[in-house]
Write an enzyme that holds these catalytic residues in place. Structure first.
Site, PDB file in Angstrom:
ATOM      1  N   ASP A  94       0.862  -1.108  -0.111  1.00  0.00           N
ATOM      2  CA  ASP A  94      -0.174   0.121   0.050  1.00  0.00           C
ATOM      3  C   ASP A  94       0.742   1.336   0.056  1.00  0.00           C
ATOM      4  OD1 ASP A  94       0.935  -0.346   2.796  1.00  0.00           O
ATOM      5  OD2 ASP A  94      -0.795   0.858   3.437  1.00  0.00           O
ATOM      6  N   GLU A  95       2.104   1.090  -0.427  1.00  0.00           N
ATOM      7  CA  GLU A  95       2.905   2.299  -0.155  1.00  0.00           C
ATOM      8  C   GLU A  95       4.086   2.428  -1.378  1.00  0.00           C
ATOM      9  OE1 GLU A  95       4.427   5.019   3.777  1.00  0.00           O
ATOM     10  OE2 GLU A  95       4.132   2.787   3.805  1.00  0.00           O
TER      11      GLU A  95
END
Length: 450
Positions: A94-95
């Site tokens: 998610d990053e």
DNA sequence: TCTGGGGTCCTTCCACCT
DNA sequence: TCTGAGGTGGAAGGACCC
């Protein structure tokens, strides 16, 4: 992405929107992977023991992670990032860091803000989820900016303002300063980034060692020249299991190590890799952790070789008192093997791997029927349609019938062996319109696992 | 209260070699 | 011949990240 796992679950389950949602291991030794912002109000946070989370937020929804779904959404988002620039460095599902300059975005505040705003809008359109954007001249500062931007925001750190912004922040804000380093610095009277800079490089090297000291001093001065690196080579592959109850039986410990070795090799081969160093990890009843490793003459992806090495390593470990975790890993990776040259294993090279599909140990103690209904997973009922498992036990499974696009749905309870009920694939979070892009198609439920 | 899983990187110690 | 310095590789542990 903001509270990624929990937000995905809220997007796919209308009845959970605005509610406290906690995703993580639900066994007796589980920990929280992600808590929704509503759950964080109760003090629940990542890495907290699940038992503690349940005391703090007894009425929250507790779900097991669905990595295949998260991965498919992550791929959609990473695709959007690669539209911005060829230089994208994923940090996790998610990053990611993006080098906007390499993608042709002009080097001024307005252009950067526009790119960030467009990205956030695209993420929302394609996934239905919110993402936060941090814009700055270095990776460290972009990371700090994105933390400040959460949830659902955009923060830009203007060149020239970096040191003034960092100065008063606690040292724990800096990446690489965790609990241990934070404590260490606190005992030395260093609490803020300004105090870190004032302490001077020599003092930090004395306190924290060479690499860490140099790196931290540079960060305190807002100096960070690390480039965005698109391709990272894998350095090791490992698997580990924490057992619900400590294992005392030495024979069982041996059997578990063999299973883990097989699982590790399956992952290794799946990635097209082999490795020279076999690592055994043992966490004992008192949480003390030790590792034993052995380096072979050449890289292997032979399950028999890895099993044998792991078994040898286990011989040197005292497991009286019980073990709570076992792990097997392989490092010193290569994309070839040397079995033919060195004949590590006497006898024929056997591929017993494919013949024994194994179950995860947490699932092992459940019956086959119970195992089919993990909390939060999708199901389909012949009469009521698509829903998800709200809970199961005592021979019953409770299902809420709703879909990402529906109103909050009704709950019904069935026998766990109800023939009309079966596990289902996750549905796409955003309804697809006719003629929509390939990417939305590829990233949808189609590639998600069971 | 009781601590997951999958990684990366760094440090220290030791053996071995030159 | 003995001793020490310095490099290298392996083993073990620890900190950190998401």
């Amino acid at each position: 992405m903001d509270a990624f796992f929990a937000t995905v679950e809220q997007a796919s389950k209308p009845s959970l929107r605005g509610k406290a949602v906690i995703v993580g291991g639900l066994g007796p030794r589980g920990v929280v992977a992600t808590a929704s912002y509503e759950a964080r109000v109760f003090g629940v946070h990542s890495a907290m023991p699940m038992a503690q989370a349940r005391r703090l937020a007894p009425n929250a929804a507790y779900l097991v992670p669905r990595f295949a779904l998260y991965r498919s959404i992550s791929e959609q988002v990473m695709g959007l990032l690669r539209d911005l620039s060829p230089l994208v460095e994923p940090l996790s599902l998610d990053e990611a860091f993006v080098d906007l300059e390499a993608g042709g975005t002009a080097w001024d505040e307005r252009s950067a803000r526009l790119a960030g705003a467009k990205l956030r809008a695209d993420i929302r359109a394609v996934t239905g989820l919110t993402g936060s954007v941090g814009l700055a001249a270095s990776k460290m500062l972009a990371k700090i900016a994105s933390e400040q931007a959460k949830p659902d925001g955009l923060v830009l750190i203007e060149p020239g303002t970096e040191r003034a912004l960092l100065g008063p922040l606690p040292v724990r804000t800096l990446p690489g300063v965790g609990p241990a380093t934070g404590d260490h610095l606190r005992r030395a009277g260093i609490h803020t980034v300004d105090e870190l800079a004032e302490a001077g490089e020599d003092e930090l090297v004395r306190l924290l060692g060479r690499a860490h000291g140099h790196a931290l001093y540079a960060m305190a001065l807002a100096r960070d020249e690390r480039p965005v690196v698109a391709e990272r080579e894998t350095k090791s592959v490992s698997v580990e299991d924490t057992y619900d109850v400590d294992i005392h039986d030495r024979v069982r410990v041996g059997a578990e190590v063999q299973r883990l070795a097989d699982r590790c090799v399956r992952r290794l081969r799946g990635a097209g890799l082999s490795g020279r160093t076999i690592v055994l990890k043992v966490r004992r009843y008192d949480f003390s952790t030790l590792t034993r490793s052995e380096t072979l003459r050449g890289p292997t992806d032979d399950p028999a070789v890895v099993r044998e090495a792991a078994a040898r390593l286990l011989e040197s470990v005292d497991t009286t008192g019980g073990v709570r975790l076992l792990g097997v890993g392989v490092s010193g990776l290569a994309d070839y093997t040397q079995e033919d040259l060195f004949a590590q294993a006497a006898g024929a090279r056997e591929d017993a791997l494919d013949e024994e599909p194994e179950a995860a140990p947490a699932e092992e103690r459940q019956t086959a029927t119970e195992r089919r209904w993990p909390a939060g997973h999708d199901v389909r009922h012949a009469a009521y349609g698509h829903g998800w498992v709200q809970g199961s036990g005592l021979g019953r499974v409770t299902v809420r019938f709703e879909t990402p696009g529906s109103e909050p749905g009704r709950v019904r309870t069935f026998r766990i062996d109800d023939p009309d009920l079966e596990p289902a694939e996750p549905l796409p979070l955003v309804a697809r319109r006719p003629g929509e892009s390939e990417r939305a198609e590829a990233g949808g439920a189609g590639s998600a696992g069971p």
